[in-house]
Design a protein around this motif. Structure first.
Motif, PDB file in Angstrom:
ATOM      1  N   SER A  44       0.793  -1.228   0.000  1.00  0.00           N
ATOM      2  CA  SER A  44       0.000   0.000   0.000  1.00  0.00           C
ATOM      3  C   SER A  44       0.825   1.278   0.000  1.00  0.00           C
ATOM      4  N   ASN A  45       2.104   1.197   0.389  1.00  0.00           N
ATOM      5  CA  ASN A  45       2.889   2.433   0.397  1.00  0.00           C
ATOM      6  C   ASN A  45       3.922   2.509  -0.710  1.00  0.00           C
ATOM      7  N   LEU A  46       3.820   1.582  -1.666  1.00  0.00           N
ATOM      8  CA  LEU A  46       4.756   1.581  -2.788  1.00  0.00           C
ATOM      9  C   LEU A  46       4.676   2.913  -3.545  1.00  0.00           C
ATOM     10  N   VAL A  47       5.858   3.392  -3.985  1.00  0.00           N
ATOM     11  CA  VAL A  47       5.932   4.652  -4.728  1.00  0.00           C
ATOM     12  C   VAL A  47       6.314   4.356  -6.170  1.00  0.00           C
ATOM     13  N   VAL A  48       5.706   5.047  -7.127  1.00  0.00           N
ATOM     14  CA  VAL A  48       6.154   4.910  -8.518  1.00  0.00           C
ATOM     15  C   VAL A  48       6.855   6.189  -8.940  1.00  0.00           C
ATOM     16  N   ALA A  49       8.036   6.027  -9.563  1.00  0.00           N
ATOM     17  CA  ALA A  49       8.794   7.161 -10.078  1.00  0.00           C
ATOM     18  C   ALA A  49       8.638   7.199 -11.593  1.00  0.00           C
TER      19      ALA A  49
END
Ligand code: C2E
Ligand code: MG
Ligand code: MG
Ligand code: MG
Length: 290
Positions: A111-116
């Motif tokens: 749920s806290n994954l970040v996409v760059a």
């Protein structure tokens, strides 16, 4: 006779030039249709947090499956896309795709994954970039802090005052900003402080020889110390060996990205990587009670 020879040379020269121009025109019209023909795909490369040893982020990297030439790497078509303005529809496709993919991974429990997402200056110059991102955030419901925009350092200093205005506007959305390929673009320290970046990405060129070259080692150390005092996070790109990783920990790097963890991979393979480094939250054992 000399005349003939130079005549031949000239003919050869124009033929060569013709071929190049022709190739470019072909690629341009192919690229124009690439989105509609479903030839674009995003690969994802993990970003590993060095403190928790978990995957906290992923960088979206564009791939073009050309019907005749096979897989064309971004270095061979992003420039063309920028020159022709095609980067605008392509960039919107990328942002949309990346956010939808992130949403899927978050629903799987990460749920806290970040996409760059890499963004070109041409996109920043377009007026509706901020609005477009705002709409995607609304549509997908992903938290603004889970979207990170990467901008290459070398273009920042072309018109820094204008960049500050665009970046601040983006930053107001609550998204994260990363300065890509850091170390190659000669940012001045005063600007670094005024740009609203959250993170520096140390360019691969400095990481490559970090173990062998005392100069490169010193540069990495210095960037680490500087980032700390400017309260910026640091990620190193192009990390290929354990030794490099260990050294970067000592430099104060927060995260690493590179072939040591994984090459960029299609979304379905990325899901497997995620599970390998971190079980989905709903499957994870409860953390110890107070
Ligand atoms: P970048 O943003 O600096 O991306 C990092 C590049 O380094 C990627 O190349 C990645 O595959 C490669 N890389 C990662 N780890 C390693 C490693 O350990 N060793 C080595 N040798 N290479 C590594 P890629 O995917 O070919 O992308 C090249 C550049 O194209 C990117 O550089 C970025 O500037 C641009 N690009 C890619 N996707 C997009 C996009 O969607 N939009 C825009 N505007 N530019 C993009
Ligand atoms: Mg990048
Ligand atoms: Mg980079
Ligand atoms: Mg690059």
């Amino acid at each position: 006779q000399a005349k003939t020879r130079s005549g031949e040379k000239l003919q050869f020269f124009t033929e060569e030039l013709n071929n190049q121009v022709q190739h470019r025109m072909n690629m341009e019209s192919d690229l124009r249709e690439a989105i509609d023909h479903g030839e674009l795909e995003l690969y994802y490369q993990p970003q590993l947090n060095l403190a928790s040893h978990t995957i906290t982020g992923m960088e979206a990297l564009l791939r073009w499956h050309h019907p005749k030439h096979g897989m064309v790497p971004p270095d061979q078509f992003i420039h063309l896309a920028e020159e022709t303005g095609l980067i605008l529809p392509i960039g919107e496709w990328v942002l949309n795709q990346a956010c939808n993919q992130l949403k899927q991974f978050q629903e799987m429990g990460f749920s806290n994954l970040v996409v760059a997402v890499n963004v070109s200056v041409r996109q920043l110059e377009g007026q509706n970039m901020t609005l477009f991102i705002k709409q995607i955030l609304n549509k997908t419901g992903i938290k603004p802090a889970c979207l990170e925009i990467e901008i290459t350092e070398s273009v920042m200093m072309e018109d820094p005052e204008r960049m500050i205005v665009s970046l601040r506007e983006l930053k107001q959305l609550g998204i994260r900003l990363a300065l890509d390929d850091f170390g190659t673009g000669h940012s001045s320290l005063s600007y670094l402080q005024r740009f609203p970046f959250d993170k520096l990405k140390i360019d691969r060129a400095f990481i490559r020889n970090i173990i062998e070259s005392p100069d490169d080692a010193a540069i990495a150390m210095t960037i680490g110390a500087m980032a700390k005092s400017l309260k910026l996070e640091v990620i190193a790109e192009g990390v290929e060996t354990e030794e490099q990783m260990e050294f970067l920990k000592k430099c104060g790097c927060n995260e690493i990205q590179g072939y040591l963890i994984s090459r960029p991979v299609p979304a379905n393979q990325f899901a497997r990587l995620l599970s390998k480094y971190r079980p989905p939250l709903h499957l994870a054992k409860p953390s110890k009670k107070p």
